[in-house]
Scaffold this motif. Structure first.
Motif, short mmCIF file in Angstrom:
data_model
loop_
_atom_site.label_atom_id
_atom_site.label_comp_id
_atom_site.label_asym_id
_atom_site.label_seq_id
_atom_site.Cartn_x
_atom_site.Cartn_y
_atom_site.Cartn_z
N GLU A 1 0.82 -1.22 0.00
CA GLU A 1 0.00 0.00 0.00
C GLU A 1 0.85 1.26 0.00
O GLU A 1 0.39 2.32 -0.41
CB GLU A 1 -0.94 -0.01 1.21
N SER A 2 2.10 1.14 0.43
CA SER A 2 2.98 2.32 0.43
C SER A 2 3.57 2.61 -0.95
O SER A 2 4.12 3.70 -1.17
CB SER A 2 4.12 2.12 1.44
N LYS B 1 0.40 0.55 -6.09
CA LYS B 1 -0.45 -0.35 -5.27
C LYS B 1 -0.50 -1.77 -5.86
O LYS B 1 -1.54 -2.22 -6.35
CB LYS B 1 -1.87 0.19 -5.15
#
Length: 87
Positions: free
Chosen positions: A63-64, A68
């Motif tokens: 998610e970082s 994605k």
């Protein structure tokens, strides 16, 4: 001739023969259905078990990233990063 009892016979009605031949449909070829999910790639599948904290860490890492990646793609990338590190 239709056998009713030993030695006794009765003629088969002629209309009955046409009934059978007209109602019987010709068989059609049936394609076999392939069961399961279709193949998505040509590389061999690898699987492993991870505890909930490891999975959460992978999801957090994915998610970082700006694009994605999916969980599978994130695992592939992390393995590549780990293999590039020299000891």
């Amino acid at each position: 001739m239709l056998a009713l009892a030993p030695g006794a016979e009765a003629p088969l009605p002629s209309g009955l023969l046409f009934c059978y031949t007209e109602s019987m449909k010709k068989s059609s070829s049936v394609k076999q259905k392939i069961m399961g999910r279709p193949r998505t790639g040509t590389t061999p599948l690898m699987g492993f078990r991870a505890d909930s904290t490891t999975r959460a860490a992978i999801v957090e890492w994915a998610e970082s990233k700006p694009d994605k990646p999916t969980l599978s793609e994130a695992i592939r990338r992390l393995v590549e990063i780990g293999l590039k590190i020299k000891k």
